[in-house]
Scaffold this motif. Structure first.
Motif, mmCIF file in Angstrom:
data_model
loop_
_atom_site.group_PDB
_atom_site.id
_atom_site.type_symbol
_atom_site.label_atom_id
_atom_site.label_comp_id
_atom_site.label_asym_id
_atom_site.label_seq_id
_atom_site.Cartn_x
_atom_site.Cartn_y
_atom_site.Cartn_z
ATOM 1 N N GLU A 1 -4.187 -11.262 -4.542
ATOM 2 C CA GLU A 1 -4.727 -12.361 -5.346
ATOM 3 C C GLU A 1 -3.844 -12.613 -6.567
ATOM 4 O O GLU A 1 -3.566 -13.769 -6.909
ATOM 5 N N LEU A 2 -3.399 -11.543 -7.219
ATOM 6 C CA LEU A 2 -2.559 -11.688 -8.410
ATOM 7 C C LEU A 2 -1.269 -12.432 -8.092
ATOM 8 O O LEU A 2 -0.841 -13.306 -8.857
ATOM 9 N N ALA B 1 1.317 -1.469 -7.633
ATOM 10 C CA ALA B 1 0.205 -0.839 -6.921
ATOM 11 C C ALA B 1 -0.266 0.449 -7.579
ATOM 12 O O ALA B 1 -1.464 0.725 -7.652
ATOM 13 N N ILE B 2 0.668 1.253 -8.077
ATOM 14 C CA ILE B 2 0.283 2.541 -8.666
ATOM 15 C C ILE B 2 0.041 2.428 -10.176
ATOM 16 O O ILE B 2 -0.009 3.437 -10.878
ATOM 17 N N ALA B 3 -0.110 1.180 -10.653
ATOM 18 C CA ALA B 3 -0.443 0.915 -12.057
ATOM 19 C C ALA B 3 0.553 1.547 -13.022
ATOM 20 O O ALA B 3 0.177 2.314 -13.916
ATOM 21 N N PRO B 4 1.851 1.219 -12.906
ATOM 22 C CA PRO B 4 2.824 1.762 -13.846
ATOM 23 C C PRO B 4 2.639 1.157 -15.236
ATOM 24 O O PRO B 4 2.110 0.057 -15.376
ATOM 25 N N ALA C 1 0.794 -1.223 0.000
ATOM 26 C CA ALA C 1 0.000 0.000 0.000
ATOM 27 C C ALA C 1 0.828 1.276 0.000
ATOM 28 O O ALA C 1 0.288 2.366 -0.252
ATOM 29 N N LEU C 2 2.127 1.178 0.241
ATOM 30 C CA LEU C 2 2.948 2.367 0.506
ATOM 31 C C LEU C 2 2.831 3.433 -0.588
ATOM 32 O O LEU C 2 2.598 4.611 -0.300
ATOM 33 N N GLY C 3 3.012 3.034 -1.832
ATOM 34 C CA GLY C 3 2.977 4.010 -2.919
ATOM 35 C C GLY C 3 1.637 4.701 -3.037
ATOM 36 O O GLY C 3 1.557 5.911 -3.323
ATOM 37 N N MET D 1 -8.861 -2.035 -1.558
ATOM 38 C CA MET D 1 -9.322 -2.820 -2.699
ATOM 39 C C MET D 1 -8.157 -3.199 -3.610
ATOM 40 O O MET D 1 -8.040 -4.341 -4.041
ATOM 41 N N ARG D 2 -7.273 -2.226 -3.869
ATOM 42 C CA ARG D 2 -6.118 -2.482 -4.745
ATOM 43 C C ARG D 2 -5.183 -3.518 -4.111
ATOM 44 O O ARG D 2 -4.679 -4.406 -4.805
#
Length: 231
Positions: free
Chosen positions: A122-123, A152-155, A100-102, A115-116
């Motif tokens: 799961e992934l 997490a931040i969807a790069p 969750a950090l980012g 949620m993320r």
């Protein structure tokens, strides 16, 4: 996605990269290979604007890395998630908190973060490890957490810098397969490695560095048993 055009990087008088030119397309999976000291980590540091370079041009999408504002540097670093060999997990934070950090730094609401984090657990197939701390999980699990944290931040791109260097062969291959799965979902993946047995099993494009220069290694390295089975 990425373009290096005659890039030279020196540390003092020592050239680490010498007139290096290559491109990486969006949604591609590329292995960056070479022995220790060949310049693989320097490529990552240049891509994430950690160090300057002396000659040539680097572009990531529409950005010229010689001409970035502070705002552009932030945008660049959100575009490229980095996975390290030595994990760099925060020991005082549990698995979920590390992932969750980012998102916390970006100021995302707690509901979105939760949620993320659940989706990423799961992934990486560790939904039951959320509350454990880095000292309580295996090396392979720690590397999966690092991958989730980077995602997490969807790069748009992941750069995995020797992510299997501390792992046994079966665990290492499971990490590469996870990266391949992430690539199939649309993320560009660059994996720096000197482990050619892993490269041979994946049949992906290879950019090979030797003494700071691109070599003439074939674009794809195909495992020998695949060649034989095709006969």
């Amino acid at each position: 996605m990425v373009s290096f055009d005659n890039v030279t990087k020196r540390y003092g008088e020592v050239p680490i990269l010498s007139s290096v030119t290559f491109t990486i397309e969006p949604s591609e999976f590329v292995f960056l290979t070479g022995k220790s000291g060949s310049g693989k980590t320097t490529v990552m540091r240049l891509l994430t604007h950690q160090v300057p370079f002396e000659e040539g041009e680097i572009r990531v999408e529409d950005m010229n890395l010689k001409k970035l504002s502070k705002k552009d540097v932030q945008r660049l670093r959100r575009m490229i998630g980095v996975i390290y060999q030595d994990y760099k997990l925060l020991t005082e934070r549990n698995v979920a908190e590390n992932i969750a950090l980012g998102l916390e730094i970006m100021g995302k609401p707690k509901s979105e973060i939760d949620m993320r984090v659940r989706e990423l657990l799961e992934l990486i197939q560790l939904p039951d490890k959320a509350k454990l701390f880095p000292s309580q999980i295996s090396g392979g699990e720690a590397q999966r957490v690092c991958i989730a944290r980077a995602l997490a931040i969807a790069p748009k791109m992941l750069f995995a810098d020797e992510p299997t260097g501390n792992l046994d062969d079966p665990t290492a291959f499971s990490i590469v397969k996870l990266l391949a799965k992430i690539n199939e979902l649309g993320t560009t993946v660059v994996m720096a490695t000197h482990n050619m047995s892993l490269v041979e099993r994946m049949n992906k494009r290879v950019i090979d560095l030797s003494e700071g220069k691109i070599t003439d290694r074939p674009k794809k390295v195909v495992h020998q048993h695949k060649k034989e089975s095709a006969k």
